[in-house]
Design a protein around this motif. Structure first.
Motif: not given
Length: 564
Positions: A27-36, A39-44, A51-60
């Motif tokens: 679920v956490a990976m899904l939320v981060l992926q939606l940010v990535h 289009p509306r979350t491109r600024r984030l 930071w979000t990419l590093a979080a996905q690496v830790l969640l793998l």
């Protein structure tokens, strides 16, 4: 549409009948992926991407989908490192599922295909935005390349001729000047060649060449994993052969349905192949050992592709076909929760294959749009350059010919005439080198009037001029009137036997007008017709003005232009 497909696919990838309640890591990976991805979350993504990419690496290793991390690497890292690291993620997915060959291959296949698919769908959305944002830049770069090419061509064709005319004039060779000027004028009057395709600016990282492997891998992954699963499940040989034949037939029809085609052009015989695919795919729901809804992913995706011209009907067919899954499962004794989960997975898988088909179509459309934009800009620039060459150099070359002819006929006036030739050639050379530049050649109607009087007088034409001393004009209008004067004088000398010519400038409120009237309209034009009047009309229209060329009742001919 792309945003909805991305969201549905991402949600479908973390919800499955085997795991009704996704792991917190998923679920956490899904939320981060939606940010990535969205289009509306491109600024984030741009601001916190590291930071979000590093979080996905830790969640793998905690259970996060490896395909999500792979897609994020492809989206966010430089080209030189993204693909090697993507391969590492695919290998890591397999190393985390080593309990059986099937689970290892399935994990690697999921990471590979899901990563490529999510990356491709996200880049589609970005490409559309980039194309809209860089439309002007694309045209400007294409025009710049065309200007450089045309500048070299003009220098070779006309610059050399004008330089030679200056040399011949200095040597007193009037006959040589006349011959060279005639050849150069024929070059100016020649119809422009159709524009050749200009080299496009470098494309982005998702092109038809890179999209095709993604589509191929996405479709090959499914039958390979399905066959590995069936072999590991060890059904009776006859049933295994039937299953494999069904898979091959459904995937083959899918490949036929999603081949790149022109927009709104369904596959031939789709009225037969689509029902056949739908029937073969849904037949797996009736398998004796257990229902297999997965094949329906492909057929449902094909429905959205083939009936795309009628979106309402396409989604109605899609919903009705997917509804066969819960209906069949409930009839066969399945529980309601399982039926819902299988339905969600079937819809998500169908959207995944629909997205793959959409990928090839949109990438090709974007590539064609880029080419069309560049070609249109280049064609417009070539027309502009050809028009300027004709309008601005034609009169100058005619003046050179007139002065050279005077020098050959009147030795006493030869020195002065050849000096005028050299001056006119230098002026024409300056115009020639300015034409491919920024598209602006600085012209003055007052200066052009002086030159016109000199040429007409030299040709033996009596000139009457009405030109107010305070006749001031905006720069663009002044250049237009100067160009009209050039073309009018050239036509008077070239297409008529005029003895009298009237040049008149008047102002009426916020409009200005120049008219040139001559009395030589009965003469037969010499040479083939040119495009001068059409060019002048186009120039006047660009400034909201009008050009009029007409014979008058008294036998004279009038050329007039007005503008603000």
């Amino acid at each position: 549409m792309v945003t909805a497909v991305i969201t549905a696919v991402l949600v479908g990838l973390v919800v499955s009948p085997d795991r009704p309640v996704p792991d917190p890591a998923a679920v956490a990976m899904l939320v981060l992926q939606l940010v990535h991805c969205l289009p509306r979350t491109r600024r984030l993504r741009d601001r916190f991407g590291a930071w979000t990419l590093a979080a996905q690496v830790l969640l793998l290793p905690l259970g996060g989908p490896a395909g999500f991390l792979g897609a994020s690497l492809l989206l966010m890292l430089p080209r030189r490192v993204r693909w090697p690291l993507f391969a590492v993620v695919v290998g890591a997915a397999g190393s985390l599922h080593t309990d059986s060959l099937y689970s290892c291959l399935n994990a690697m296949g999921n990471a590979l295909c899901q990563g490529l698919l999510v990356y491709a769908l996200t880049r589609l959305s970005d490409l559309r935005d980039e194309l809209a944002a860089t439309r002007g830049e694309l045209a400007a770069r294409s025009v710049a390349m065309e200007r450089a090419r045309v500048s070299d061509a003009l220098e070779d064709a006309l610059g050399t001729a004008l330089s030679e005319i200056i040399r011949l004039a200095a040597e007193g060779r009037a006959d040589g000047v006349l011959e060279r000027a005639r050849a150069a004028r024929a070059e100016v009057r020649r119809a422009p060649e159709p524009p050749a395709p200009a080299p496009l600016p470098p494309p982005g990282d998702l092109t038809p060449r890179t999209a095709l492997p993604i589509v191929v891998i996405g479709h090959l992954w499914y039958p390979v994993i399905a066959v590995v699963y069936l072999v590991s499940a060890a059904p009776p040989p006859a049933l295994l052969a039937l299953y494999i034949a069904d898979i091959v037939a459904v995937v083959g029809l899918q490949a036929y349905h999603v081949l790149p085609r022109p927009p709104d052009a369904p596959p031939r015989h789709a009225v037969r192949t689509l029902p056949a695919q739908a029937l073969l795919a849904s037949a797996a729901l009736l398998a004796p050992d257990r229902p297999y809804p997965q094949l329906m992913w492909l057929a449902a995706g094909s429905m959205l592709v083939i009936v795309a011209a009628r979106p309402g009907r396409a989604w109605t067919l899609f919903a009705g076909y997917v509804a066969l899954v819960p209906a069949t499962l409930l009839v066969r004794g399945g529980d309601g929760a399982g039926a819902v989960l299988w339905t969600i997975e079937t819809a998500g898988g169908a959207l995944m294959f629909y997205g793959l088909a959409l990928l090839t179509r949109l990438v090709h459309e974007i590539a064609e749009t880029r080419a069309a934009l560049a070609l249109t800009a280049v064609a417009q620039e070539r027309r502009r350059i050809a028009r300027d060459v004709h309008d601005l150099l034609g009169a100058g070359l005619w003046a050179i010919m007139l002065k050279a002819d005077l020098a050959t006929r009147d030795p006493g006036a030869a020195d002065e005439a050849l000096a005028d030739v050299a001056s006119a050639a230098r002026s024409a050379l300056g115009d020639l080198r300015a034409i491919p530049g920024d598209g602006t050649v600085r012209l003055s109607a007052a200066a052009e009037l002086k030159s016109a009087l000199d040429l007409l007088t030299a040709a033996g034409v009596e000139v009457s001029v009405t030109w107010p001393p305070d006749f001031l004009l905006p720069a663009a209008t002044d250049a237009l009137f100067a160009t009209v004067l050039r073309e009018a004088v050239t036509n008077v000398m070239r297409h008529s036997a005029a003895r009298h010519c009237l040049v008149e400038a008047v102002r009426d409120d916020d409009r200005a007008r120049v008219r040139i009237v001559n009395d030589g309209t009965e003469a037969v034009p010499s040479g083939p017709p040119g495009q001068g009047l059409a060019n002048l009309a186009a120039r006047a229209g660009e400034l909201g003005g009008t050009l009029t060329a007409r014979p008058l009742p008294d036998g004279r001919f009038e050329l007039s232009v007005d503008a603000g």
